[in-house]
Each structure stands twice: as structure tokens, then as C-alpha cells.
Design a protein around this motif. Sequence first.
Motif, PDB file in Angstrom:
ATOM      1  N   UNK A   1      55.116  11.513  97.128  1.00  0.00           N
ATOM      2  CA  UNK A   1      55.463  10.195  97.437  1.00  0.00           C
ATOM      3  C   UNK A   1      54.249   8.928  97.471  1.00  0.00           C
ATOM      4  N   UNK A   2      53.461   9.583  98.290  1.00  0.00           N
ATOM      5  CA  UNK A   2      52.005   8.788  98.373  1.00  0.00           C
ATOM      6  C   UNK A   2      51.594   8.595  96.756  1.00  0.00           C
ATOM      7  N   UNK A   3      51.417   9.506  95.974  1.00  0.00           N
ATOM      8  CA  UNK A   3      50.947   9.327  94.673  1.00  0.00           C
ATOM      9  C   UNK A   3      51.921   8.559  93.737  1.00  0.00           C
ATOM     10  N   UNK A   4      53.223   8.683  94.008  1.00  0.00           N
ATOM     11  CA  UNK A   4      54.164   7.804  93.382  1.00  0.00           C
ATOM     12  C   UNK A   4      53.860   6.209  93.791  1.00  0.00           C
ATOM     13  N   UNK A   5      53.693   5.998  94.970  1.00  0.00           N
ATOM     14  CA  UNK A   5      53.141   4.476  95.251  1.00  0.00           C
ATOM     15  C   UNK A   5      51.783   4.175  94.751  1.00  0.00           C
ATOM     16  N   UNK A   6      50.839   5.074  95.064  1.00  0.00           N
ATOM     17  CA  UNK A   6      49.293   4.720  94.640  1.00  0.00           C
ATOM     18  C   UNK A   6      48.930   4.860  93.151  1.00  0.00           C
ATOM     19  N   UNK A   7      49.635   5.703  92.723  1.00  0.00           N
ATOM     20  CA  UNK A   7      49.176   5.640  91.302  1.00  0.00           C
ATOM     21  C   UNK A   7      49.207   4.848  90.339  1.00  0.00           C
ATOM     22  N   UNK A   8      48.287   4.913  89.202  1.00  0.00           N
ATOM     23  CA  UNK A   8      48.690   3.996  87.864  1.00  0.00           C
ATOM     24  C   UNK A   8      48.750   4.709  86.865  1.00  0.00           C
ATOM     25  N   UNK A   9      48.610   4.087  85.831  1.00  0.00           N
ATOM     26  CA  UNK A   9      48.873   4.887  84.394  1.00  0.00           C
ATOM     27  C   UNK A   9      47.868   5.297  84.080  1.00  0.00           C
ATOM     28  N   UNK A  10      47.699   6.335  82.877  1.00  0.00           N
ATOM     29  CA  UNK A  10      46.592   7.145  82.240  1.00  0.00           C
ATOM     30  C   UNK A  10      45.506   7.384  82.983  1.00  0.00           C
TER      31      UNK A  10
ATOM     32  N   UNK B   1      58.208   2.781  80.320  1.00  0.00           N
ATOM     33  CA  UNK B   1      56.963   2.853  81.664  1.00  0.00           C
ATOM     34  C   UNK B   1      55.808   3.410  81.160  1.00  0.00           C
ATOM     35  N   UNK B   2      54.627   3.084  81.512  1.00  0.00           N
ATOM     36  CA  UNK B   2      53.303   3.589  81.272  1.00  0.00           C
ATOM     37  C   UNK B   2      53.319   5.050  81.822  1.00  0.00           C
ATOM     38  N   UNK B   3      52.604   5.847  81.356  1.00  0.00           N
ATOM     39  CA  UNK B   3      52.697   7.066  81.571  1.00  0.00           C
ATOM     40  C   UNK B   3      51.602   7.299  82.858  1.00  0.00           C
ATOM     41  N   UNK B   4      52.283   7.784  84.101  1.00  0.00           N
ATOM     42  CA  UNK B   4      51.672   7.851  85.173  1.00  0.00           C
ATOM     43  C   UNK B   4      51.312   9.276  85.633  1.00  0.00           C
ATOM     44  N   UNK B   5      50.452   9.839  85.303  1.00  0.00           N
ATOM     45  CA  UNK B   5      49.994  11.009  85.422  1.00  0.00           C
ATOM     46  C   UNK B   5      50.030  12.034  86.667  1.00  0.00           C
ATOM     47  N   UNK B   6      49.904  10.952  87.662  1.00  0.00           N
ATOM     48  CA  UNK B   6      50.141  11.829  89.044  1.00  0.00           C
ATOM     49  C   UNK B   6      51.590  12.254  89.142  1.00  0.00           C
ATOM     50  N   UNK B   7      52.665  11.258  88.773  1.00  0.00           N
ATOM     51  CA  UNK B   7      54.018  11.602  88.654  1.00  0.00           C
ATOM     52  C   UNK B   7      54.305  12.759  87.795  1.00  0.00           C
ATOM     53  N   UNK B   8      53.765  12.868  86.760  1.00  0.00           N
ATOM     54  CA  UNK B   8      53.760  13.941  85.738  1.00  0.00           C
ATOM     55  C   UNK B   8      53.383  15.351  86.027  1.00  0.00           C
ATOM     56  N   UNK B   9      52.117  15.243  86.740  1.00  0.00           N
ATOM     57  CA  UNK B   9      51.668  16.494  87.445  1.00  0.00           C
ATOM     58  C   UNK B   9      52.546  16.912  88.564  1.00  0.00           C
ATOM     59  N   UNK B  10      53.268  16.067  89.210  1.00  0.00           N
ATOM     60  CA  UNK B  10      53.782  16.416  90.527  1.00  0.00           C
ATOM     61  C   UNK B  10      55.252  16.818  89.946  1.00  0.00           C
TER      62      UNK B  10
ATOM     63  N   UNK C   1      51.099   0.021  84.053  1.00  0.00           N
ATOM     64  CA  UNK C   1      51.488  -0.134  82.668  1.00  0.00           C
ATOM     65  C   UNK C   1      50.341   0.216  81.774  1.00  0.00           C
ATOM     66  N   UNK C   2      49.904  -0.593  80.793  1.00  0.00           N
ATOM     67  CA  UNK C   2      49.139  -0.599  79.924  1.00  0.00           C
ATOM     68  C   UNK C   2      47.699  -0.303  80.534  1.00  0.00           C
ATOM     69  N   UNK C   3      47.280   0.933  80.329  1.00  0.00           N
ATOM     70  CA  UNK C   3      45.802   1.419  80.976  1.00  0.00           C
ATOM     71  C   UNK C   3      44.854   0.615  80.060  1.00  0.00           C
ATOM     72  N   UNK C   4      43.867   0.215  80.694  1.00  0.00           N
ATOM     73  CA  UNK C   4      42.644  -0.470  79.963  1.00  0.00           C
ATOM     74  C   UNK C   4      42.912  -1.835  79.689  1.00  0.00           C
ATOM     75  N   UNK C   5      44.100  -2.502  80.199  1.00  0.00           N
ATOM     76  CA  UNK C   5      44.253  -4.006  79.975  1.00  0.00           C
ATOM     77  C   UNK C   5      43.380  -4.658  81.360  1.00  0.00           C
TER      78      UNK C   5
END
Length: 355
Positions: A22-31, A159-168, A258-262
Motif C-alpha cells: 500500500x505504501x508503494x501504491x501511494x509513493x510510487x511513480x511510473x517507469x 495508466x502509466x506503468x507503475x513498476x512497484x505495483x507490477x512487482x507487488x 503517468x509519462x515518465x520523463x515528462x
Amino acid sequence: MTEAVCLADYESLAAEVLPAEVFDFVAGGSGAETTLRRNRTALDAVSVIPKVLAGVAEADPSTTLLGQSVAFPVAVAPMAYQQLVHPDGELGLAKAASGIPYVISMLSSHPLEEIAAAADIAWFQLYWLRDRGVVESLIDRAVAAGCSALMVTVDVPVMGRRLRDVRNSFVLPTGVIAANLVEGSTGRAHQAAGAVSAVAAHTASVFNPALGWDDLEWLAGRSSLPLVVKGILDPEDARRAVAIGAAGVVVSNHGGRQLDGSVASINALPAVVDAIGNDCQVLLDSGVRGATDILRALASGAAGVLLGRPLLWALAVDDAGTALVRLRDDLIDVLLLAGCADVAAAARLATSRES
């Protein structure tokens, strides 16, 4: 640390009480989370040039957002599924937002009507859905509930690909639902197989990626509520939003989700203000962590800011009301230190930017 003394302290306190996913879901960004980090670096690179000998003994942080008097230039950003961090969820944070707008997320875990009743000032945030009938129903419900503005988020075709959520393999726990959608169901958001984000799968199933300017124009005429367009970074996009009737624009990169690198939102802000600042209000979102950032935004041309993650961290430890009171007090101190009697004076401050 057992007690927060500033808004930034709540993140570490929340990390002690929230499940890691849950912490990762809130704190994380995309890419690679480049933009997530850039928001913070860019804000820290903005130096405000204070006025001295201003003869200011008191500072008034109140202002006006979308024609409404507010206690200070902050609105609570729309954030989904707040029951993830506290059983009270959106109701707790809405009650804490005394004297400022609370922006109800379309993906709230309580019905929008209950949240609007708990808030002093309620705005409703909308994503563009595949079913326009549901969009119309949500707008009508927001109007009936007493919401005083409609905010449409335009930077989520997918939705931007949020790798923390994918890994979790992140899924919503049982009982946390999208309460405003059909029968309160989040469908796929509770199911995951392998390294996927169930929340992203749910979003893909209900969001319409083909939102265009014609749709936005239709939305502007669909209700009498002032329309705020969130997710603008390009000045030309800002001009087009004003041309179709937007009353406000939120310069935002979705908190780096969302767009990482923006571009960092604070770096995009001055050009947007130059393009439309006399035609509608411009708000800043993404990376704001305290009173100094609010001052930076005001001095860079924003009428106010949207505040997100820090308030979820405060909600997680049942201290959101205190956090907002402390933030207002901190802003008063910062205004005095900058030689400003009010928000209008802060807007006249000069800034310098480090490379």
C-alpha cells in the motif's frame, strides 16, 4: 520519530503503519520514477527572493479559488481509494480540509454524496470513461451533491506503468471499492495473476483513451459548474482549454505517475501562466511538500496548489486535521519571512532558478 513537526515528517510515520504494498501504491511513480524525482529536484531549484523592511507584522494566507473564498491557497488533490490508508478514507480527509476545497476522486472508496456532505468545499474529479452515460450520471450526481466545480483529468489515456505495483502484483483488498461506479464494483482491481497491477487492469477496462478536444468542449457545456482541466503541461494545450471554456487549469504531471520523463510541473508552470494567466486561474500539482513549495508556486504565477501524498500519509496516522492546520501556520510564517502581507504580495515576488 513519534510525532510530526512538519508535513514532510508524515511519510516516514506512515511507512511504519501501512502494508508495504500500500505504501508503494501511494509513493510510487511510473517507469524509472524519473519524473517523480524531478518534481522534487525542480521545486528545490526555485529560489524565492524575499522582500525586507516590508513593515509586515501579520500575514493573511486566505485567497480566492474559482471565485470561492478559501482559508489558504491549497486544495486537496483527487486521490483514489483512500480507505487503503485509513478506515475513514475520504470522509476523514474531507472533514480535515477545513476552509479549503476537497477534490473528490471519481475512484473514491466512499460515495461522492457522502464525501461532499463532509467537506466544507467540494469539487468533483472525473476521468473520461468508455460509457458516456456513466459520465453524465456522475456529473449530475456531483451537481446534486453540492459540488462547486468539476475537474477533469486529461493525462490518463492509459495508466502509466507503475513498476512497484507490477512487482507487488498489487490488488485492492476486499472492501476497498470504486464506490461511484456501477454497483460500487471495481471488477478486475481485486484480481491479479502474476506480475501485473490489478488497478491498472481495471483502469484499462473502464477508461476511454480516446478523449479529445471535442469531448472536452461537450463536457464544458454539460453543466453549469466551472470546469477545471488537470494534467496540462504545454502552453498551447492550456490556450485550447481556455478557448473551450475552462475556468481553471492544473499544471500537473500526475505526481510522476503517468509519462515518465515528462517535464517537472513547476518548470512548466511559468510558460502556462504566460499563455493564459489573465484568462483563468492556474494551479500547480505534483511534488508539493510544504509551505515553502506553496510560496514557490505563488511566486511562479500559480493561484494555488493541489496537495496530495503528504495528506494521505497524515491520514494514515490519523493526523490529517493537525497536518493542515500546521501547514497553514507554516505558510503564514513563510509569508512573513518573505515580507508578504498576503497571497497577492507573494505573487509579486521574484524567483531565481538554479541549473
